[in-house]
Design an enzyme around this catalytic site. Structure first.
Site, PDB file in Angstrom:
ATOM      1  N   LEU A   1      -8.664  -2.445   6.700  1.00  0.00           N
ATOM      2  CA  LEU A   1      -9.311  -1.957   7.919  1.00  0.00           C
ATOM      3  C   LEU A   1      -8.621  -0.700   8.434  1.00  0.00           C
ATOM      4  O   LEU A   1      -7.465  -0.439   8.106  1.00  0.00           O
ATOM      5  CB  LEU A   1      -9.307  -3.069   8.971  1.00  0.00           C
ATOM      6  CG  LEU A   1      -9.977  -4.375   8.491  1.00  0.00           C
ATOM      7  CD1 LEU A   1      -9.509  -5.562   9.311  1.00  0.00           C
ATOM      8  CD2 LEU A   1     -11.488  -4.226   8.535  1.00  0.00           C
TER       9      LEU A   1
ATOM     10  N   THR B   1      -3.106  -0.271   7.192  1.00  0.00           N
ATOM     11  CA  THR B   1      -1.851   0.311   7.686  1.00  0.00           C
ATOM     12  C   THR B   1      -1.890   0.244   9.206  1.00  0.00           C
ATOM     13  O   THR B   1      -2.671   0.948   9.851  1.00  0.00           O
ATOM     14  CB  THR B   1      -1.687   1.765   7.216  1.00  0.00           C
ATOM     15  OG1 THR B   1      -1.651   1.796   5.789  1.00  0.00           O
ATOM     16  CG2 THR B   1      -0.389   2.361   7.752  1.00  0.00           C
TER      17      THR B   1
ATOM     18  N   LYS C   1       5.495   1.291   4.457  1.00  0.00           N
ATOM     19  CA  LYS C   1       4.358   2.211   4.372  1.00  0.00           C
ATOM     20  C   LYS C   1       4.477   3.333   5.401  1.00  0.00           C
ATOM     21  O   LYS C   1       4.247   4.518   5.098  1.00  0.00           O
ATOM     22  CB  LYS C   1       3.050   1.440   4.594  1.00  0.00           C
ATOM     23  CG  LYS C   1       1.784   2.305   4.712  1.00  0.00           C
ATOM     24  CD  LYS C   1       1.501   3.078   3.428  1.00  0.00           C
ATOM     25  CE  LYS C   1       0.322   4.039   3.596  1.00  0.00           C
ATOM     26  NZ  LYS C   1      -0.970   3.378   3.715  1.00  0.00           N
TER      27      LYS C   1
END
Length: 329
Positions: free
Chosen positions: A96, A127, A202
């Site tokens: 998403l 993320t 990330k």
């Protein structure tokens, strides 16, 4: 029963990794329990397709129903809501755009946690803020489910080729079950620690990527203004100490490389809006942890300005074009 299915590994997995759906036998298809997938955007769609190619029955849902058609044509079952996905699958992946989308898909009126079965494995590849991942894990645990964060690096091309890198956060005893699915969609699956650590990895990666891209764009622009041929400059950079991913794999200067957004008017790739969002996450986490990120903060502001100047939907490497236009003002 859900835990049993998650813990077992189908012996045909390695042998079916890259075969087309037409070659997957009905016996192989039946031997694998359905996988739910919510979020069929630029990344989610090719990821779900790779699950299908690996013989998994896939149940999909997206806020834009038209996004489901291609998956439906490949054999996926389409349902109306994330809650409906949770009713039919005990392993669910989500991909998403942002933290609010994740909160809505998991905890909203038609969210996954409304109908989730006990023992269900929930893997979120969005993320988002690591704190939101931890909140979702707590909410899932209350319903008897397990939540893991597994954001990705690699972009749309890597998603299509099943060459993504997954950074996984969550209970270590659940990692093997998650890895079984993630290896169908990626070349690298790395366990990072508890829930939220995948997001942390990330965010750090994308902050460095943004800083490196701006530096590469500035360098290419300066060299061109000094009379250097851009291809020659890139060649020298890539055999010297300034070499980086943005210079040798994703060069932002048009005409230097083929098959990258700079060769296609910065269409496709990783949007400037998404990079600005990820840098906002880095800024928030840096503020919360009292961590100085002067270059990360400056990169955030540059990409925010780009969004306001018409670059929002272009690839983030369009920072090169942005700098070229700025010098003319």
């Amino acid at each position: 029963m859900a835990a049993l299915f998650r813990g077992s590994r189908n012996l045909l997995l390695g042998g079916t990794k890259h075969v087309d759906l037409a070659f997957v036998s009905s016996r192989s298809m039946a031997s694998k329990t359905p996988i739910g997938f919510v979020g069929l955007g630029n990344m989610g769609s090719p990821m779900a397709k790779n699950l299908l190619r690996n013989g998994y029955p896939v149940i999909v849902s997206d806020v834009f129903p038209e996004s489901c058609k291609e998956l439906q044509d490949m054999g996926a079952q389409v349902v109306d809501s994330p809650a409906d996905v949770a009713e039919k699958a005990d392993r669910i992946l989500t991909m998403l755009p942002s933290s609010p989308n994740v909160i809505e898909v998991y905890t909203g009126p038609n969210g996954i946690l409304k109908k989730v079965k006990k023992g269900t494995l929930l893997i979120d590849s969005s993320t988002i803020d690591p704190a939101v991942s931890r909140e979702m894990a707590v909410a899932a645990e209350k319903m008897g489910a397990v939540f893991m964060d597994a954001p990705v690096s690699g972009g749309v091309g890597a998603a299509s080729l099943a060459k993504l890198t997954f950074m996984v956060g969550g209970a270590e005893e659940e990692y093997t079950a998650a890895q079984e699915l993630l290896t169908c969609m990626g070349a690298n699956v790395v366990y990072c620690g508890g829930v939220g650590t995948g997001q942390a990895a990330k965010i750090c990666n994308n902050m460095l990527l943004a800083i490196g891209m701006i530096g590469t764009a500035e360098t290419m622009n300066l060299g061109i203004r000094l009379g250097l041929d851009p291809k020659l400059l890139a060649k020298i950079l890539n055999m010297s100490s300034g070499r980086c991913w943005s210079s040798d794999t994703y060069n932002p200067a048009p005409g230097v490389m083929e098959g990258v957004p700079s060769a296609n008017n910065y269409q496709g790739g990783f949007g400037t809006t998404l990079m600005a969002k990820d840098l906002g996450l880095a800024q928030n986490t840096a503020t919360n942890t009292k961590t100085p990120i002067p270059l990360g903060s400056l990169a955030h502001q540059i990409f925010r300005v780009m969004c306001a100047r018409g670059y929002a939907n272009k690839d983030f490497s369009s920072v090169f074009q942005f700098l070229r236009e700025e010098e003319g003002q």
